[in-house]
Write an enzyme that holds these catalytic residues in place. Structure first.
Site, PDB file in Angstrom:
ATOM      1  N   GLU A  76       0.819  -1.214   0.000  1.00  0.00           N
ATOM      2  CA  GLU A  76       0.000   0.000   0.000  1.00  0.00           C
ATOM      3  C   GLU A  76       0.857   1.271   0.000  1.00  0.00           C
ATOM      4  OE1 GLU A  76      -3.568   2.121  -0.014  1.00  0.00           O
ATOM      5  OE2 GLU A  76      -3.216  -0.014  -0.282  1.00  0.00           O
ATOM      6  N   ASP A  77       1.987   1.256   0.723  1.00  0.00           N
ATOM      7  CA  ASP A  77       2.729   2.500   0.971  1.00  0.00           C
ATOM      8  C   ASP A  77       4.137   2.535   0.391  1.00  0.00           C
ATOM      9  OD1 ASP A  77       0.576   3.567   2.402  1.00  0.00           O
ATOM     10  OD2 ASP A  77       1.217   2.586   4.246  1.00  0.00           O
ATOM     11  N   ASP A 260     -24.945   0.051  38.507  1.00  0.00           N
ATOM     12  CA  ASP A 260     -24.129  -1.159  38.361  1.00  0.00           C
ATOM     13  C   ASP A 260     -22.881  -0.865  37.539  1.00  0.00           C
ATOM     14  OD1 ASP A 260     -25.701  -0.677  36.184  1.00  0.00           O
ATOM     15  OD2 ASP A 260     -26.005  -2.773  35.660  1.00  0.00           O
TER      16      ASP A 260
END
Length: 697
Positions: A76-77, A260
């Site tokens: 991708e990079d 609670d």
């Protein structure tokens, strides 16, 4: 950040047979490829994939997953390619990296531009090998941990919203609760900073003012169980800030009204001891009615198993107790990741990824990217209920699910054939909301088909996608039937009988996929008579004198009362036809709009010049619009088309405006000669048994 030798040592600690050389090559490769790239924090970019790989070692995943984590951003990079990764690290790693990369590409697109094909491929890859998702979840978790370094507030909000909407729910669906909680907390801090600060400050005040109350209650639970003969480990914690915020919204209460906020976990050595511990606690403290859940006998879809009960402690304090074995706890916190770590080379845990097959079916059935997002979001995060078939098969569904949702959960074909339902032995409407533990029997008929009206009450993405697909197919079949009738009329004007080869050659000349596509285009008036004739018999339109007598697609309408050369257009709001009394609106710099004298749009013409107009001698190609309500039964559209053809009216446009179990409403634009022609067509429609109503629009 882990050093190279530290990462290798972590893998070798739980997998002594791991390929040390492979791990070293992957580490060096990601460092070289990312080179001098920097993250928003200023750290070297390769520190991110190394940290993601470290998260994978915490889950004790196999070496291929660790290598995938190291390489997951390279395609991708950087200039790396899948082919290069396959050559250096093998086909399995390349396939995993490719799967993770596809989701990253989708992530970068605009929400309404997400590519359905890419998403389909990702889900396919994920269902074949869940490690694709495990790496992506670790990738997102580490990105969320460093989100505060991103300067752009808009980008931080986008990433946080995406995490809350998609990744945290996906982590929950595969049982990775530790990842889910941390992602929700980090996203909550960005999306609701004031609420986050308020709740964390209040939790801090409670912690300091009440001292070691959590520890003291945990000790009391452990002592009570020890006296009951059950040896356990007990830990306590305040509830997750986002969980408290969500509960405040659901119950419409303030923080002070949430009683609670403390939860306690009891770990035993066996399943039998879980139920013994539950009995001891229920005898020791009062139980809140309706707050007990047995996820051991009926696990969640992601495999989560535990007993949940809410008890009233001293001073009316509420506390939630979760009881499970040590093994259940390990699997609960890390879900499929824990399964994978202990079942490498064995059977893939199909029982926990069955919902992925539903996602793939949803992707195939969705019409566009926006519809796909709607369906997948519905599929991956909603509170669940449990319902049973008459034979005892268990199906988990979202809250608010109906018998139609149940039928589609069992099988798509069953949903498509549903005509009725019995819930706990009683006939009930198909829109009835199911409750936990209901036994549902679907009454089916092979002649039935999905109804458009079902979309108003179904809640599962799978049901909505299947219904929409079936309705689209049915509409396409009906339009194709119209096209077939019109085609036969066109073919009858040609000399001689057409062969199958001529028809086959025709749709090829028109560059269409098949004969059905040609009929659909004829039925929707995207192909006119001349185009079809030329495709069937090239040159045929030039040699047929009777062609001049047919209705033409070209419009040749003349209007009296206009200055020579003045442009005009007929109003789309009222569709005037010759015979209507007409008036013109002329605005500065625009052509004249021609409307019927009773058109409602004339009220907007106070700033325009009004012209008294009338029809000229040439009136070919006027368009009249009709709304017809047809009985929802086979053949009605074909009968209506026959009425249009019998009255020599070309269909210019046809669309379905609505549909339910009994009727279908259509809006049709017809090429007519004048008002009398249009009136004859409406009269013929009203006289037809196929038509419930017909009127001019």
């Amino acid at each position: 950040m882990f050093r190279q030798y530290e990462l290798v040592e972590r893998v070798k600690a739980y997998d002594p047979n791991a390929d040390e050389a492979l791990l070293n090559r992957a580490y060096v490769y990601t460092v070289q490829k990312h080179g001098s790239q920097k993250r928003a924090s200023g750290d070297p970019y390769f520190s991110h994939p190394v940290e993601v790989a470290g998260l994978m070692t915490e889950l004790k995943l196999d070496q291929e997953t660790i290598v995938t984590a190291l390489l997951h951003d390279t395609v991708e990079d950087t200039l790396a390619t899948i082919e290069e990764i396959e050559r250096l690290f093998g086909p399995e790693v390349a396939r995993l990296v490719d799967g993770v990369t596809k989701l990253s590409k989708i992530e970068a697109m605009g929400e309404n531009e997400r590519a359905a094909e890419n998403l389909r491929k990702f889900f396919l890859a994920m269902s074949e090998d869940i490690r694709v998702l495990l790496v992506k979840l670790a990738d997102r978790l580490h990105n969320m941990r460093t989100l505060h370094f991103i300067k752009s507030a808009e980008k931080r909000l986008r990433i946080a919203r995406e995490t809350m909407d998609i990744y945290a729910p996906l982590a929950e669906r595969v049982g990775m609760y530790e990842y889910m909680r941390e992602m929700q907390l980090l996203a909550f801090e960005q999306l609701e900073p004031e609420a986050y600060k308020l709740i964390t400050n209040r939790l801090s005040q409670i912690r300091s003012s009440e001292g070691g109350q959590v520890d003291s209650i945990a000790l009391a639970i452990k002592q009570a169980l020890a006296e009951g003969g059950v040896k356990v480990e007990v830990s306590g914690r305040e509830k997750h800030p986002f969980s408290i915020w969500k509960k405040m919204g659901e119950r419409h209460v303030s923080f002070e009204q949430i009683t609670d906020i403390m939860a306690f976990r009891v770990l035993t050595d066996s399943e039998d001891e879980c139920y013994r511990a539950l009995g001891v606690l229920h005898r020791t403290w009062h139980v809140l009615p309706g707050r007990f859940k047995d996820y051991i006998s009926t696990p969640k879809a992601n495999g989560y198993r535990s007993l949940h009960s809410s008890l009233i402690y001293e001073n009316s304090m509420r506390m939630e107790v979760q009881i499970r074995t040590h093994e259940m706890h390990r699997l609960n916190e890390f879900g499929l990741a824990a399964h994978w770590a202990y079942k490498q080379g064995s059977v893939r845990p199909d029982g926990q990824v069955g919902w992925l097959r539903d996602l793939i079916e949803i992707v195939d059935a969705s019409h566009d990217a926006e519809e796909l997002l709607e369906h997948t979001r519905m599929a991956i995060y909603q509170d669940r209920i449990f319902a049973f078939t008459p034979k005892g098969a268990l199906h988990q569904l979202p809250k608010g699910a109906t018998p139609i949702d149940f039928a589609y959960a069992v099988h798509t074909d069953l949903g498509s054939m549903a005509v009725g339902a019995k819930i706990n032995g009683r006939h009930m409407p198909l829109r009835t909301s199911l409750n936990n533990g209901d036994v549902v029997e679907i009454i089916k008929s092979r002649k039935a088909s999905p109804q458009l009206g079902w979309l108003s009450f179904v809640v599962t993405g799978k049901a909505r996608a299947a219904i929409r697909r079936a309705v689209r197919m049915k509409e396409r079949e009906e339009i194709a039937a119209i096209g077939r009738k019109l085609f036969d009329e066109i073919a009858a004007r040609l000399p001689g009988k057409l062969s199958k080869k001529a028809i086959k050659d025709a749709f090829k000349r028109l560059k269409l996929e098949d004969e059905e596509e040609m009929m659909v285009r004829i039925g929707t008036a995207k192909l006119d008579d001349r185009q079809v004739m030329e495709a069937l018999v090239p040159g045929s339109t030039a040699n047929l004198p009777e062609l001049e007598d047919w209705p033409k697609q070209e419009r040749a309408i003349s209007i009296k009362g206009l200055t020579a050369g003045m442009g005009f257009h007929l109003g789309e709001c009222c569709h005037p036809v010759p015979g209507d009394r007409i008036v013109g609106l002329r605005r500065k710099g625009q052509g004249v709009e021609v409307h019927t004298i009773d058109c409602l749009s004339l009220a907007d013409g106070v700033d325009a010049d009004w012209l008294d107009l009338s029809w000229g001698e040439t009136t070919t190609g006027a368009i009249g619009r009709i709304r017809a309500v047809l009985h929802n039964r086979p053949g009605t559209l074909a009968e209506v088309t026959g009425i249009f053809a019998g009255n020599r009216a070309n269909i210019i446009h046809l669309q379905m405006a609505g549909r339910d179990e009994l009727f279908g409403t259509y809006e049709v634009d017809l090429e007519v000669t004048d008002l009398a022609h249009l009136a004859r067509i409406i009269s013929a429609l009203r006289a037809s048994d196929a038509v419930a109503e017909a009127e001019r629009l």
